[in-house]
Design a protein around this motif. Structure first.
Motif, PDB file in Angstrom:
ATOM      1  N   ALA A 154      -6.585   2.074 -18.235  1.00  0.00           N
ATOM      2  CA  ALA A 154      -7.735   2.778 -18.795  1.00  0.00           C
ATOM      3  C   ALA A 154      -7.625   4.289 -18.593  1.00  0.00           C
ATOM      4  CB  ALA A 154      -9.021   2.261 -18.146  1.00  0.00           C
ATOM      5  N   THR A 155      -6.765   4.724 -17.691  1.00  0.00           N
ATOM      6  CA  THR A 155      -6.607   6.146 -17.387  1.00  0.00           C
ATOM      7  C   THR A 155      -5.992   6.859 -18.591  1.00  0.00           C
ATOM      8  OG1 THR A 155      -6.227   5.562 -15.072  1.00  0.00           O
ATOM      9  CG2 THR A 155      -5.594   7.792 -15.759  1.00  0.00           C
ATOM     10  N   PRO A 156      -6.617   7.935 -19.076  1.00  0.00           N
ATOM     11  CA  PRO A 156      -6.082   8.656 -20.244  1.00  0.00           C
ATOM     12  C   PRO A 156      -4.671   9.210 -20.006  1.00  0.00           C
ATOM     13  CG  PRO A 156      -8.340   9.334 -19.804  1.00  0.00           C
ATOM     14  CD  PRO A 156      -7.899   8.498 -18.630  1.00  0.00           C
ATOM     15  N   PHE A 157      -3.937   9.339 -21.098  1.00  0.00           N
ATOM     16  CA  PHE A 157      -2.545   9.794 -21.085  1.00  0.00           C
ATOM     17  C   PHE A 157      -2.376  11.131 -20.369  1.00  0.00           C
ATOM     18  CE2 PHE A 157       0.841  12.131 -23.527  1.00  0.00           C
ATOM     19  CZ  PHE A 157       1.925  11.465 -22.975  1.00  0.00           C
ATOM     20  N   ALA A 158      -3.233  12.110 -20.659  1.00  0.00           N
ATOM     21  CA  ALA A 158      -3.083  13.442 -20.050  1.00  0.00           C
ATOM     22  C   ALA A 158      -3.178  13.350 -18.530  1.00  0.00           C
ATOM     23  CB  ALA A 158      -4.130  14.397 -20.598  1.00  0.00           C
ATOM     24  N   GLU A 159      -4.121  12.572 -18.035  1.00  0.00           N
ATOM     25  CA  GLU A 159      -4.279  12.419 -16.584  1.00  0.00           C
ATOM     26  C   GLU A 159      -3.060  11.737 -15.970  1.00  0.00           C
ATOM     27  OE1 GLU A 159      -7.216  10.093 -13.477  1.00  0.00           O
ATOM     28  OE2 GLU A 159      -8.059  10.759 -15.394  1.00  0.00           O
ATOM     29  N   GLY A 193      -4.368  16.613 -24.589  1.00  0.00           N
ATOM     30  CA  GLY A 193      -5.559  15.965 -24.065  1.00  0.00           C
ATOM     31  C   GLY A 193      -6.079  14.916 -25.012  1.00  0.00           C
ATOM     32  N   PHE A 194      -7.224  15.145 -25.558  1.00  0.00           N
ATOM     33  CA  PHE A 194      -7.899  14.276 -26.529  1.00  0.00           C
ATOM     34  C   PHE A 194      -8.469  13.007 -25.915  1.00  0.00           C
ATOM     35  CE2 PHE A 194      -4.333  16.311 -28.949  1.00  0.00           C
ATOM     36  CZ  PHE A 194      -5.100  17.258 -29.619  1.00  0.00           C
ATOM     37  N   GLY A 195      -8.247  12.737 -24.635  1.00  0.00           N
ATOM     38  CA  GLY A 195      -8.774  11.536 -24.001  1.00  0.00           C
ATOM     39  C   GLY A 195      -8.165  10.246 -24.515  1.00  0.00           C
ATOM     40  N   LEU A 196      -6.997  10.328 -25.144  1.00  0.00           N
ATOM     41  CA  LEU A 196      -6.354   9.152 -25.747  1.00  0.00           C
ATOM     42  C   LEU A 196      -5.535   8.361 -24.727  1.00  0.00           C
ATOM     43  CD1 LEU A 196      -5.233  10.829 -29.084  1.00  0.00           C
ATOM     44  CD2 LEU A 196      -7.087   9.168 -28.772  1.00  0.00           C
TER      45      LEU A 196
END
Length: 185
Positions: free
Chosen positions: A109-114, A134-137
């Motif tokens: 569930a952790t977004p790609f950027a993180e 980013g984009f939260g994807l």
């Protein structure tokens, strides 16, 4: 109407890949989908081939299986890094290019950027200052974009926002239900 799904993903590398694939096939069957995992159960007979021939036999076998399938259900859970498995992404692109429906899930569930920032804190950055999108994807924007374009639904993620173990099957089951419903419309 029978739906045949190519079960793409790096699950084939699990120590219990055959048993894991059987569980995924059973979940698909509960929803009227015939799951086809790209296992190489006959790998022992294939091992008699020289390595430079073996990889091609496996590739040809997987492509032939993709040709026979109506849809793909792809495991995009990060594999050996912050992004999805490279081979799975090729398979996803293959289905997109042929206009066959695409469904995908990730146990993360952790977004790609993180995830990428976390990864870069443990390895040297190849070029300091490179941007992380980013984009939260759930992955690089081209991946969820291809899934959305190919199947009309976003990548299925853990509904509670909590990462799962790589081999957990609850998010896969959610994706199978979504695919079954979408394909019956």
């Amino acid at each position: 109407m029978s739906i045949t799904a190519y079960l793409a993903g790096p699950d084939v590398f699990l120590p219990d890949a055959i048993a894991h694939a059987a569980r995924k096939v059973a979940l698909c069957a509960q929803h009227g989908i015939t799951g086809r995992p790209p296992l190489n159960e006959d790998v022992e007979t294939l091992r008699t081939l020289p390595e430079d021939r073996l990889w091609r036999v496996i590739y040809d076998k997987d492509v032939a299986m993709m040709e026979e399938c109506d849809i793909v259900i792809a495991n995009l859970t990060p594999f050996r890094g912050p992004s999805a498995d490279a081979g799975t992404l090729v398979e996803l692109g293959w289905f997109l290019g042929r206009g066959k429906p695409i469904f995908a899930y990730s146990n993360t569930a952790t977004p790609f950027a993180e995830r990428t920032r976390r990864h870069l804190s443990s390895v040297p950055d190849p070029l300091p200052g490179l941007m992380v999108e980013g984009f939260g994807l759930p992955d690089n924007l081209m991946i969820p974009g291809a899934v959305l374009q190919g199947g009309g639904h976003p990548v299925v993620l853990p509904a509670d926002g909590v990462d799962r173990a790589f081999d957990a099957l609850d998010v896969f089951a959610d994706c199978v239900r979504l695919a079954a419903g979408a394909c019956r419309r």
